[in-house]
Design an enzyme around this catalytic site. Structure first.
Site, PDB file in Angstrom:
ATOM      1  N   ASN A  10       0.776  -1.195  -0.148  1.00 39.02           N
ATOM      2  CA  ASN A  10       0.024   0.017  -0.043  1.00 39.02           C
ATOM      3  C   ASN A  10       0.847   1.218   0.081  1.00 39.02           C
ATOM      4  O   ASN A  10       0.245   2.567   0.291  1.00 39.02           O
ATOM      5  CB  ASN A  10      -1.011   0.277   1.184  1.00 39.02           C
ATOM      6  CG  ASN A  10      -1.978  -1.098   1.007  1.00 39.02           C
ATOM      7  OD1 ASN A  10      -2.447  -1.437  -0.160  1.00 39.02           O
ATOM      8  ND2 ASN A  10      -2.328  -1.720   2.286  1.00 39.02           N
ATOM      9  N   CYS A  11       2.056   1.347  -0.222  1.00 43.47           N
ATOM     10  CA  CYS A  11       2.891   2.220  -0.302  1.00 43.47           C
ATOM     11  C   CYS A  11       2.716   3.073  -1.637  1.00 43.47           C
ATOM     12  O   CYS A  11       2.757   2.592  -2.542  1.00 43.47           O
ATOM     13  CB  CYS A  11       4.461   1.807  -0.159  1.00 43.47           C
ATOM     14  SG  CYS A  11       5.625   3.297  -0.549  1.00 43.47           S
TER      15      CYS A  11
END
Length: 115
Positions: A10-11
């Site tokens: 999720n970066c």
């Protein structure tokens, strides 16, 4: 050619790097080190190639939340131990391709590597 990109799912920076690879037709394997962990061999080789100062993400919240004692007197070995214990402290992404590693994402760096 084997291309592996290491990071966490999720970066935002990871998403940009993966989008760049896909848009440029580069097949890759994704290793989520938050979900799957990372071994010390990878950390040591990345630190040897790029320097532990580059691999350790001091700007992230995980590092900032450490006790001052853990942040003090950092050495290569201490940094590797911290990143091994908490992979979120590894700067993202780490890309392994063409026998090299690239830490972080800059489109021009990827273009030079795959161009």
């Amino acid at each position: 050619m084997t291309v592996t990109i290491f990071g966490i799912k999720n970066c935002d920076t990871m998403k940009k790097a993966r989008t760049w690879l896909e848009a440029n037709g580069t097949e890759y394997a994704f290793h989520d080190y938050k979900a799957s962990g990372i071994d010390k061999v990878h950390l040591e080789s990345w630190c040897d190639a790029a320097g532990w100062e580059t691999v350790l993400n001091r700007a992230g919240t995980t590092f900032k939340k450490l006790d001052d004692a853990d942040k003090a007197d950092l050495t290569r070995e201490k940094a590797i131990s911290l990143m091994f214990a908490q992979p979120s402290m590894i700067k993202r992404p780490v890309l392994e391709a063409k026998g090299k590693i690239t830490v972080g994402f800059k489109p021009e760096t990827y273009a030079a590597l795959f161009g």
